[in-house]
Motif scaffolding. Structure first.
Motif, PDB file in Angstrom:
ATOM      1  N   SER A  28       8.447   1.199  -6.602  1.00 33.95           N
ATOM      2  CA  SER A  28       8.851  -0.083  -5.989  1.00 33.95           C
ATOM      3  C   SER A  28       7.764  -1.158  -6.030  1.00 33.95           C
ATOM      4  CB  SER A  28       9.289   0.140  -4.534  1.00 33.95           C
ATOM      5  OG  SER A  28       8.176   0.428  -3.706  1.00 33.95           O
ATOM      6  N   ARG A  29       6.527  -0.774  -6.340  1.00 32.14           N
ATOM      7  CA  ARG A  29       5.423  -1.742  -6.150  1.00 32.14           C
ATOM      8  C   ARG A  29       5.548  -2.996  -7.021  1.00 32.14           C
ATOM      9  NH1 ARG A  29       1.029   2.815  -8.207  1.00 32.14           N
ATOM     10  NH2 ARG A  29       2.098   3.168 -10.158  1.00 32.14           N
ATOM     11  N   ILE A  30       5.888  -2.834  -8.303  1.00 37.28           N
ATOM     12  CA  ILE A  30       5.972  -4.033  -9.159  1.00 37.28           C
ATOM     13  C   ILE A  30       7.183  -4.905  -8.783  1.00 37.28           C
ATOM     14  CG2 ILE A  30       6.283  -4.848 -11.546  1.00 37.28           C
ATOM     15  CD1 ILE A  30       4.242  -2.751 -12.416  1.00 37.28           C
ATOM     16  N   VAL A  45       8.255   9.128 -10.248  1.00 37.72           N
ATOM     17  CA  VAL A  45       8.863   8.006 -10.974  1.00 37.72           C
ATOM     18  C   VAL A  45       7.995   6.754 -10.797  1.00 37.72           C
ATOM     19  CG1 VAL A  45      10.969   6.625 -11.249  1.00 37.72           C
ATOM     20  CG2 VAL A  45      11.130   8.943 -10.328  1.00 37.72           C
ATOM     21  N   GLY A  46       7.750   6.059 -11.901  1.00 35.45           N
ATOM     22  CA  GLY A  46       6.995   4.803 -11.806  1.00 35.45           C
ATOM     23  C   GLY A  46       5.505   5.001 -11.989  1.00 35.45           C
ATOM     24  N   SER A  47       5.056   6.256 -12.059  1.00 36.04           N
ATOM     25  CA  SER A  47       3.634   6.498 -12.318  1.00 36.04           C
ATOM     26  C   SER A  47       3.439   6.606 -13.823  1.00 36.04           C
ATOM     27  CB  SER A  47       3.182   7.799 -11.648  1.00 36.04           C
ATOM     28  OG  SER A  47       3.643   8.908 -12.390  1.00 36.04           O
ATOM     29  N   ASN A  48       2.226   6.355 -14.281  1.00 41.87           N
ATOM     30  CA  ASN A  48       1.995   6.561 -15.717  1.00 41.87           C
ATOM     31  C   ASN A  48       1.623   8.008 -16.001  1.00 41.87           C
ATOM     32  OD1 ASN A  48      -0.552   6.638 -14.726  1.00 41.87           O
ATOM     33  ND2 ASN A  48      -1.403   5.070 -16.066  1.00 41.87           N
ATOM     34  N   THR A  80      -0.977  14.028 -11.175  1.00 34.29           N
ATOM     35  CA  THR A  80      -1.261  12.621 -10.893  1.00 34.29           C
ATOM     36  C   THR A  80      -2.784  12.496 -10.867  1.00 34.29           C
ATOM     37  OG1 THR A  80      -0.864  10.722  -9.499  1.00 34.29           O
ATOM     38  CG2 THR A  80      -1.056  12.817  -8.347  1.00 34.29           C
ATOM     39  N   ASP A  81      -3.298  11.438 -10.243  1.00 33.92           N
ATOM     40  CA  ASP A  81      -4.737  11.222 -10.271  1.00 33.92           C
ATOM     41  C   ASP A  81      -5.481  12.190  -9.345  1.00 33.92           C
ATOM     42  OD1 ASP A  81      -4.188   9.161 -11.983  1.00 33.92           O
ATOM     43  OD2 ASP A  81      -4.008   7.696 -10.369  1.00 33.92           O
ATOM     44  N   ASN A  82      -6.713  12.539  -9.787  1.00 34.56           N
ATOM     45  CA  ASN A  82      -7.536  13.497  -9.032  1.00 34.56           C
ATOM     46  C   ASN A  82      -7.687  13.119  -7.553  1.00 34.56           C
ATOM     47  OD1 ASN A  82      -9.083  11.256  -9.728  1.00 34.56           O
ATOM     48  ND2 ASN A  82     -10.736  12.432 -10.688  1.00 34.56           N
ATOM     49  N   PRO A 116      -8.477   3.468 -14.291  1.00 37.22           N
ATOM     50  CA  PRO A 116      -9.103   2.423 -13.482  1.00 37.22           C
ATOM     51  C   PRO A 116      -8.059   1.702 -12.631  1.00 37.22           C
ATOM     52  CG  PRO A 116      -8.914   1.737 -15.788  1.00 37.22           C
ATOM     53  CD  PRO A 116      -8.313   3.095 -15.709  1.00 37.22           C
ATOM     54  N   TYR A 117      -8.245   1.728 -11.314  1.00 44.28           N
ATOM     55  CA  TYR A 117      -7.283   1.068 -10.426  1.00 44.28           C
ATOM     56  C   TYR A 117      -7.590  -0.430 -10.319  1.00 44.28           C
ATOM     57  CZ  TYR A 117      -5.912   5.692  -8.527  1.00 44.28           C
ATOM     58  OH  TYR A 117      -5.454   6.968  -8.359  1.00 44.28           O
ATOM     59  N   GLY A 118      -6.533  -1.234 -10.413  1.00 44.62           N
ATOM     60  CA  GLY A 118      -6.693  -2.675 -10.218  1.00 44.62           C
ATOM     61  C   GLY A 118      -5.723  -3.177  -9.156  1.00 44.62           C
ATOM     62  N   VAL A 139       0.844  -1.208   0.000  1.00 39.33           N
ATOM     63  CA  VAL A 139       0.000   0.000   0.000  1.00 39.33           C
ATOM     64  C   VAL A 139       0.876   1.253   0.000  1.00 39.33           C
ATOM     65  CG1 VAL A 139      -2.051  -0.955   1.145  1.00 39.33           C
ATOM     66  CG2 VAL A 139      -0.157  -0.112   2.543  1.00 39.33           C
ATOM     67  N   LYS A 140       0.295   2.354  -0.457  1.00 38.02           N
ATOM     68  CA  LYS A 140       0.983   3.636  -0.373  1.00 38.02           C
ATOM     69  C   LYS A 140       0.989   4.107   1.088  1.00 38.02           C
ATOM     70  CE  LYS A 140       1.911   4.678  -4.744  1.00 38.02           C
ATOM     71  NZ  LYS A 140       1.255   5.687  -5.558  1.00 38.02           N
ATOM     72  N   ALA A 141       2.000   4.907   1.431  1.00 37.25           N
ATOM     73  CA  ALA A 141       2.063   5.411   2.807  1.00 37.25           C
ATOM     74  C   ALA A 141       2.089   6.933   2.842  1.00 37.25           C
ATOM     75  CB  ALA A 141       3.305   4.862   3.499  1.00 37.25           C
ATOM     76  N   GLU A 172       0.864  -1.922 -20.718  1.00 34.85           N
ATOM     77  CA  GLU A 172       2.304  -2.041 -20.459  1.00 34.85           C
ATOM     78  C   GLU A 172       2.563  -2.866 -19.190  1.00 34.85           C
ATOM     79  OE1 GLU A 172       5.933   0.892 -19.527  1.00 34.85           O
ATOM     80  OE2 GLU A 172       4.190   1.808 -20.488  1.00 34.85           O
ATOM     81  N   ARG A 173       1.807  -2.572 -18.144  1.00 35.74           N
ATOM     82  CA  ARG A 173       1.960  -3.311 -16.882  1.00 35.74           C
ATOM     83  C   ARG A 173       1.446  -4.743 -17.010  1.00 35.74           C
ATOM     84  NH1 ARG A 173      -0.054   1.960 -13.551  1.00 35.74           N
ATOM     85  NH2 ARG A 173       1.980   2.994 -13.463  1.00 35.74           N
ATOM     86  N   GLU A 174       0.437  -4.927 -17.855  1.00 36.50           N
ATOM     87  CA  GLU A 174      -0.107  -6.287 -18.027  1.00 36.50           C
ATOM     88  C   GLU A 174       0.883  -7.236 -18.700  1.00 36.50           C
ATOM     89  OE1 GLU A 174      -3.881  -5.292 -19.801  1.00 36.50           O
ATOM     90  OE2 GLU A 174      -4.946  -5.994 -18.011  1.00 36.50           O
TER      91      GLU A 174
HETATM   92  N1  GLU Z   1      -2.612   5.794 -11.291  1.00 36.57           N
HETATM   93  C1  GLU Z   1      -1.357   6.253 -11.757  1.00 36.57           C
HETATM   94  C2  GLU Z   1      -0.380   5.106 -11.897  1.00 36.57           C
HETATM   95  O1  GLU Z   1      -0.767   4.015 -11.740  1.00 36.57           O
HETATM   96  C3  GLU Z   1      -0.772   7.359 -10.913  1.00 36.57           C
HETATM   97  C4  GLU Z   1      -0.766   7.110  -9.438  1.00 36.57           C
HETATM   98  C5  GLU Z   1       0.508   6.463  -8.927  1.00 36.57           C
HETATM   99  O2  GLU Z   1       1.619   6.958  -9.197  1.00 36.57           O
HETATM  100  O3  GLU Z   1       0.392   5.480  -8.205  1.00 36.57           O
HETATM  101  O4  GLU Z   1       0.759   5.249 -12.205  1.00 36.57           O
END
Ligand code: GLU
Length: 274
Positions: free
Chosen positions: A95-97, A158-161, A198-200, A224-226, A47-49, A117-119
């Motif tokens: 770092s999440r992936i 970094v790492g965000s789309n 970034t996202d709203n 869309p968040y997954g 999770v994000k902190a 791309e992530r898929e």
């Molecule tokens: N939802 C976007 C992404 O997945 C931006 C939010 C984020 O950096 O986590 O990259």
């Protein structure tokens, strides 16, 4: 001397045993993550902190709190039963992936958009939240919409789309990338850029804490968040999708939307109810 030799041989063989046991663990791709979680009665969530409303560490008790944390807890109970435990590991967009792929966490629930791309490298559950990319600016900023970023500096992570997206919508923007959203916000406030993108939902959390800053320009993408999981985990994916459907059907989902977003200026929670 003989004794020393004997002792050394003993130590070496003990080490060998440790090493070979370590190597004997099956590679992640051959493990059943759902089965492991059931055996441990625990799901490890990334999770994000530093993201108020979604995942933020509360300095008073050290607990991570937010919509995604609550959703993860609710899904854990649906999957493992009411005594199932949700544990949380802090991740960033960058770092999440890697943390997922290394097996440090079972699942990512961290503002991550499902995209092609992530898929290629991980799998996703069905979407559990609909966000959209926007801008955070200082009151009175000349940046009113995304195209106003051309020939200006925009801050991202970094790492965000979001940083990729901005290149499409404002190709002449200069992009300053920071490691996480806490640093990105500090950079905006110290005048290193004209806007933060970034996202709203993430920006709304920042605006709540920072009078004088506002979310601007509407949502110019759909995000869309997954829940991110490793590939080849069909049972885990099925269990997650079933659990998402269950929390939507039994009202838990909308209750949590109202809890976290019911009162956030500039964010219409009714648009994200399910
Ligand atoms: N939802 C976007 C992404 O997945 C931006 C939010 C984020 O950096 O986590 O990259």
């Amino acid at each position: 001397m003989k004794r020393l030799k004997y002792f050394l041989v003993l130590v070496m063989s003990a080490l060998l045993v440790v090493v070979s046991v370590g190597c004997g663990a099956k590679p992640l791709s051959q493990q059943d993550v759902l089965q492991n979680a059931k055996e441990a009665n625990t799901i490890m969530w990334g999770v994000k902190a530093d993201t108020k409303l979604m995942g933020l560490i509360d300095v008073k008790d050290g607990q991570t709190k937010g919509f995604e944390v609550d959703i993860a807890k609710a899904l854990t109970k649906k999957i493992l039963g009411k005594n199932g435990k949700a544990k949380f590991v802090t991740v960033t967009s960058q770092s999440r992936i890697p943390l997922l792929k290394n097996g440090n966490i079972d699942a990512i629930i961290a503002t991550m958009t499902i995209n092609a791309e992530r898929e290629k490298v991980i799998d996703f559950s069905n979407s559990y939240f609909d966000a959209g990319q926007s801008l955070l600016v200082k009151d009175g900023s000349p940046v009113k919409k995304v195209s106003d970023l051309n020939n200006r500096t925009v801050i991202g992570v970094v790492g965000s789309n979001s940083v990729e997206n901005v290149k499409k919508y404002a190709p002449k923007a200069r992009v300053l990338q920071l490691q996480d959203y806490a640093q990105a916000l500090v950079a905006l406030k110290s005048g290193q850029g004209d806007a933060l993108t970034t996202d709203n939902v993430i920006l709304a959390g920042m605006a709540v804490e920072n009078p004088g800053y506002k979310v601007q320009g509407g949502a110019f993408t759909t995000e869309p968040y997954g829940i991110g999981i490793n590939k080849n985990q069909p049972a885990f994916k099925k269990a997650l999708n079933k659990a998402i459907k269950e929390i939507e059907d039994d009202g838990t989902y909308n209750k949590l939307i109202k809890k976290w977003f019911g009162d956030v200026p500039g964010f219409d929670y009714k648009e994200v109810l399910r």
